[in-house]
Design an enzyme around this catalytic site. Structure first.
Site, mmCIF file in Angstrom:
data_model
loop_
_atom_site.group_PDB
_atom_site.id
_atom_site.type_symbol
_atom_site.label_atom_id
_atom_site.label_comp_id
_atom_site.label_asym_id
_atom_site.label_seq_id
_atom_site.Cartn_x
_atom_site.Cartn_y
_atom_site.Cartn_z
ATOM 1 N N HIS A 151 0.799 -1.227 0.000
ATOM 2 C CA HIS A 151 0.000 0.000 0.000
ATOM 3 C C HIS A 151 0.828 1.271 0.000
ATOM 4 O O HIS A 151 0.273 2.353 0.204
ATOM 5 C CB HIS A 151 -0.928 0.048 1.221
ATOM 6 C CG HIS A 151 -1.931 -1.049 1.276
ATOM 7 N ND1 HIS A 151 -3.213 -0.923 0.789
ATOM 8 C CD2 HIS A 151 -1.844 -2.309 1.750
ATOM 9 C CE1 HIS A 151 -3.873 -2.047 0.980
ATOM 10 N NE2 HIS A 151 -3.066 -2.909 1.554
ATOM 11 N N LYS A 199 -9.200 13.326 5.113
ATOM 12 C CA LYS A 199 -8.318 12.147 5.072
ATOM 13 C C LYS A 199 -7.291 12.346 6.167
ATOM 14 O O LYS A 199 -7.212 13.425 6.756
ATOM 15 C CB LYS A 199 -7.647 12.006 3.702
ATOM 16 C CG LYS A 199 -6.972 13.300 3.176
ATOM 17 C CD LYS A 199 -6.387 13.095 1.782
ATOM 18 C CE LYS A 199 -7.355 13.387 0.647
ATOM 19 N NZ LYS A 199 -7.556 12.256 -0.247
ATOM 20 N N ARG A 200 -6.502 11.308 6.487
ATOM 21 C CA ARG A 200 -5.442 11.496 7.470
ATOM 22 C C ARG A 200 -4.558 12.673 7.071
ATOM 23 O O ARG A 200 -4.321 12.934 5.885
ATOM 24 C CB ARG A 200 -4.602 10.214 7.579
ATOM 25 C CG ARG A 200 -5.324 9.088 8.302
ATOM 26 C CD ARG A 200 -5.678 9.495 9.718
ATOM 27 N NE ARG A 200 -4.489 9.578 10.517
ATOM 28 C CZ ARG A 200 -4.083 8.639 11.381
ATOM 29 N NH1 ARG A 200 -4.829 7.552 11.564
ATOM 30 N NH2 ARG A 200 -2.973 8.792 12.064
ATOM 31 N N LYS A 224 0.030 14.188 1.541
ATOM 32 C CA LYS A 224 -1.340 14.428 1.074
ATOM 33 C C LYS A 224 -1.608 15.917 0.867
ATOM 34 O O LYS A 224 -2.608 16.307 0.282
ATOM 35 C CB LYS A 224 -2.345 13.833 2.057
ATOM 36 C CG LYS A 224 -2.288 12.295 2.166
ATOM 37 C CD LYS A 224 -3.272 11.778 3.211
ATOM 38 C CE LYS A 224 -3.134 10.301 3.506
ATOM 39 N NZ LYS A 224 -3.761 9.426 2.507
ATOM 40 N N LYS A 278 -15.310 7.587 -3.432
ATOM 41 C CA LYS A 278 -16.546 7.831 -2.677
ATOM 42 C C LYS A 278 -17.187 9.154 -3.075
ATOM 43 O O LYS A 278 -18.406 9.249 -3.210
ATOM 44 C CB LYS A 278 -16.259 7.818 -1.166
ATOM 45 C CG LYS A 278 -15.831 6.436 -0.654
ATOM 46 C CD LYS A 278 -15.178 6.475 0.725
ATOM 47 C CE LYS A 278 -14.411 5.167 0.950
ATOM 48 N NZ LYS A 278 -13.476 5.223 2.090
#
Ligand code: 26Q
Length: 822
Positions: free
Chosen positions: A363, A556-557, A562, A671
């Site tokens: 991942h 998100k985290r 990110k 999503k």
């Protein structure tokens, strides 16, 4: 029609009410007249649970009887969220429950929201495991999940004066969804030493005399499939002192304290989920968790196999074990140990069985996230396993040496052991060497692992061991449950709910894109979902947001890769632009709400200062009368699965803006699009495949490409570094104290200005800002926007978890679904 005489069905609301009342009065020992919403939740959950248990037992009997190959999904994380709504929808009796509860004076939504999220995971990896379970049950695969029953899941996040505070998440009290199996226990060994001996035939054997024993107790959680009788099992292990309550010998000898201390040491193993996401920060306790869970699960799997009296060589024909990242890698070593030390197989035969059994999913490519354990730590905790690891390595390196003679560098690169001080065990190397398939989770990611971190292994094994299975999401939870109105509208147009089990059917929606009424209904649903989110925001933050604004979401985290920092710097840029406008100009501004949510690992200071900056900007912008509705900044605290179910259906645009080449896949991107939101994103992870599916005119892409990242980093380092002028203005504003004491943001800014801007925030800033201007422009053309929204949803079929599950089943597990006759 699908289950006319099924045990799960309530034939009428009266029957539901009868069961409900019986549970209130007997199981809960309460009176109906003194029944609050929490009791209403419990009564409903228990009534549905009764029905699930029956199908769950039948499923297990059926699977034992048909004796097919089973899948075991090993994951340290299962981010399940709430179970009741899901159970009611899967069984198909939610309307009955709603009517029944209404008769008794309750709103079903109030009952549903009483449930505590099962939050046994950090983020994407844990939620993927939960989507797998839903999909495997729905498709009737004989599949089990194995995990740890943490007493504390991911911490609850509170925001206090703009800072993240962590609060323990104690979630186990009155959880109706788990069943303790006090009869299913396994003794797990740690520490001690290994002795060599010869058996009666002169064969050299090993025996591990352990120094500590801890008991694993099984807790089972039923996993109902959608509109099928299959109800699979998630088995979670809980740790307990092996001698029962505590050591009575010590107790009787007067050593009460130490007897209790031993008990606490044992219980510590399953006490808490490690809150790191994409960061390897292992302590001994983490390694203990990993072995405890792997050993208990394997014992269970092997016990089940042995009951069938088959030859060992048939093990891989009966058992597929999937490793969710490297966290369960010790299972490979443990199976080899069981086969050679306990069952007396020869090394080579055992190792063939091991490889035939395991598959490994990677991942991440981030170097700081690749798991390594120090050799001395492993030596102390698992002495026999370390020996086996050294043997695996020896045989492996010998075979590599044969194929690549005299390539010492190759040997040291692929060795399981890193020759550092202390030496380290590279878990990914064991996982690759001990599995027949290794997969990445999106095309770009799978290509990257083959050309970068695992390049040498592609040379050694050839390309066939490596494959891609792009992630997906379950449409049951992420469309039908989270967005019932949209799901109903789609069902009305498509003539039923079949799309929930065959998501490619959504493509028929394209024929309605130009239908005026349909568009109106589509946009009304989005508006209602935005209102629902606006209410949540009001409840959580006290801020009122205008639901007609453009809702721009990044949840998100929190992680530098990110790039929530890119987002908030962009928000500051927007704030400065509006401040500089004339009243005439302001009239043309598209009002916007920038919504953030996500947890930072407790020890990750940079992530925590990003949260603090977001809240500091919110505090200034939201009370600036100059700005009003034109810009609001919101941080939603304690982002979790049940909040995601409210947030995803309510976005106009969501942000998936990782530095190209860093986000393996991302799943929230899917999503949001499935719920009719557009996305702004980089060419990273699954964004690329989403673009391919929905069309590039329906997504806002920006930024540098993965192939250019290395070069840019190199240039930052050598050719000096030019800060983007607009970002410079943002930094100057922060440094001037506009958002409070600027020293709080020093490290955030200096990581970009002075320390090489590893995540390319400055390189991408200009195109990010320009792209947001395009978003504003296109949002003003609502008809076009709606067409993009509908078209995108219509083309999302590929991202169903059911496609993912079938791909794993065909190309990795070689398992078939069970035939469910009526
Ligand atoms: C490792 C060692 C010690 C302690 C903790 C950990 C640890 C825990 C969790 C390491 C990584 C994680 C979680 C990783 C994760 O969530 N990865 C995400 O997986 C998603 C599903 O495939 C992808 O969509 C995301 O891109 C990826 O970041």
């Amino acid at each position: 029609a699908w289950r006319k005489h099924s045990a799960t069905e309530f034939t009428s609301k009266d029957e539901f009410e009868r069961d409900f009342v019986r549970h209130i009065e007997t199981t809960l020992a309460r009176s109906l007249y003194n029944c609050d919403e929490l009791a209403a939740y419990s009564g409903t959950a228990l009534a549905f649970r009764d029905r699930l248990i029956i199908e769950w037992n039948r499923t297990q009997q059926r699977q034992t009887f048909t004796d097919q190959k089973r899948v075991y999904y090993l994951s340290l994380e299962f981010l399940m969220g709430r179970a009741l709504d899901n159970a009611m929808l899967n069984v198909g009796m939610k309307d009955v429950a709603r009517d029944g509860l209404a008769d008794l004076g309750f709103r079903i939504e109030d009952a549903i929201t009483q449930e505590h999220d099962a939050a046994l995971g950090n983020g994407g990896l844990g939620r993927l495991a939960a989507c797998f379970l839903d999909s495997m049950a729905t498709l009737n695969y004989p599949a089990w999940g194995y995990g740890l029953r943490y007493r504390y899941g991911i911490f609850k996040q509170e925001i206090v004066n703009g800072y993240q505070m962590e609060v323990p998440d104690y979630w186990l009290d009155n959880n109706p969804w788990e069943f303790p199996r006090h009869d299913i226990t396994v003794d797990i060994q740690f520490y001690g030493h290994v002795t060599k001996y010869q058996d009666e035939n002169g064969k050299v054997c090993h025996s591990w005399e352990s120094g500590e024993t801890v008991q694993a107790v099984a807790y089972d959680v039923p996993i109902p499939g959608y509109r099928t009788k299959t109800t699979n099992n998630l088995r979670l292990w809980s740790s307990k002192a092996s001698s029962g309550e505590f050591d009575f010998q010590k107790f009787n000898a007067g050593d009460y304290e130490s007897a209790v201390a031993d008990q606490q040491t044992a219980e510590t193993i399953s006490a808490v989920l490690y809150p790191n996401d994409n960061l390897e920060r292992g302590k001994e306790l983490r390694l203990k968790q990993q072995y405890f869970w792997c050993a208990a699960s394997l014992y269970d799997i092997v016990r089940r196999f042995k009951k069938t009296n088959r030859a060992w060589s048939e093990f891989p024909d009966q058992v597929a074990i999937q490793l969710n990242d490297t966290h369960p890698t010790l299972a490979i070593v443990e199976l080899q140990r069981i086969l050679i030390d306990v069952e007396g197989l020869e090394w080579d035969e055992a190792w063939r069985i091991v490889i035939g059994t395991f598959g490994y999913t990677n991942h991440t490519v981030l170097p700081e996230a690749l798991e390594k354990w120090s050799v001395p730590l492993m030596q102390n905790l698992l002495p026999r396993h370390l020996q086996i690891i050294y043997d695996i390595n020896l045989f492996f390196l010998q075979s590599v040496e044969k194929r690549f003679p005299n390539d010492r560098d190759m040997l040291s690169r692929v060795s399981i052991i890193e020759e550092s001080h202390p030496k380290m065990v590279r878990m990914a190397h064991i996982a690759i060497i001990g599995s027949h398939k290794v997969n990445g989770v999106a095309e770009l990611h799978s290509d990257l692992i083959k050309t970068t971190i695992f390049k040498d292994f592609v040379q050694i094994y050839g390309p066939d061991r490596f494959t891609n299975v792009t992630n997906g999401i379950t449409p049951r939870r992420w469309l039908h449950q989270a967005n019932p109105a949209l799901s109903a509208l789609i069902a009305e147009k498509l003539g039923g709910y079949e799309f929930l089990t065959d998501l490619t059917l959504l493509d028929k929606l394209e024929t309605f894109v130009d239908d005026k009424n349909f568009r109106r209904e589509w946009s009304d649903i989005k508006a209602k979902n935005k209102l629902r989110l606006a209410r949540l925001i009001k409840d959580l933050t006290g801020y009122s947001v205008n639901p007609n604004s453009l809702f721009d979401v990044q949840v998100k985290r929190i992680h530098e890769y990110k790039r929530q920092q890119l987002n908030i710097f962009g928000v500051i840029h927007r704030y400065l632009s509006i401040k500089a406008m004339t009243p005439e100009q302001r009239k043309k501004v598209v009002p916007r709400v920038s919504i953030f949510g996500g947890k930072a690992a407790p020890g990750y200071w940079m992530a925590k200062s990003i949260i603090y900056l977001i809240n500091s900007v919110a505090a200034v912008v939201n009370k600036d009368d100059d700005i009003g509705d034109l810009l609001k900044v919101i941080f939603i605290e304690d982002y979790n699965v049940s909040k995601a179910e409210i947030i995803c259906p309510a976005s106009d645009i969501s942000e998936h803006i990782s530095t190209a080449g860093t986000e393996a896949s991302g799943t929230s991107n899917m999503k949001f699009v499935l719920n009719g939101g557009l996305i702004i994103g980089t060419c990273d992870g699954a964004n690329i495949e989403i673009t391919r599916e929905i069309g590039e005119q329906n997504i806002f892409l920006f930024g540098n490409l993965a192939e250019d990242v290395e070069d840019l980093r190199h240039r930052h380092f050598y050719g000096g570094f030019q800060l983007d002028p607009q970002l410079k203005r943002v930094f100057e504003t922060i440094k001037a104290g506009t958002f409070g004491d600027p020293s709080s943001f020093n490290s955030l800014i200096s990581s970009i200005e002075e320390h090489g801007d590893y995540y390319l925030v400055s390189d991408d800033f200009n195109s990010y800002i320009a792209t947001h201007e395009m978003v504003d422009k296109e949002f003003q053309n609502q008809e076009e926007w709606l067409a993009k929204s509908i078209t995108s949803v219509a083309r999302m079929g590929f991202f169903s978890m059911d496609r993912v599950t079938n791909e794993y089943a065909d190309s990795i597990w070689n398992v078939e679904p069970l035939d469910i006759a009526d």
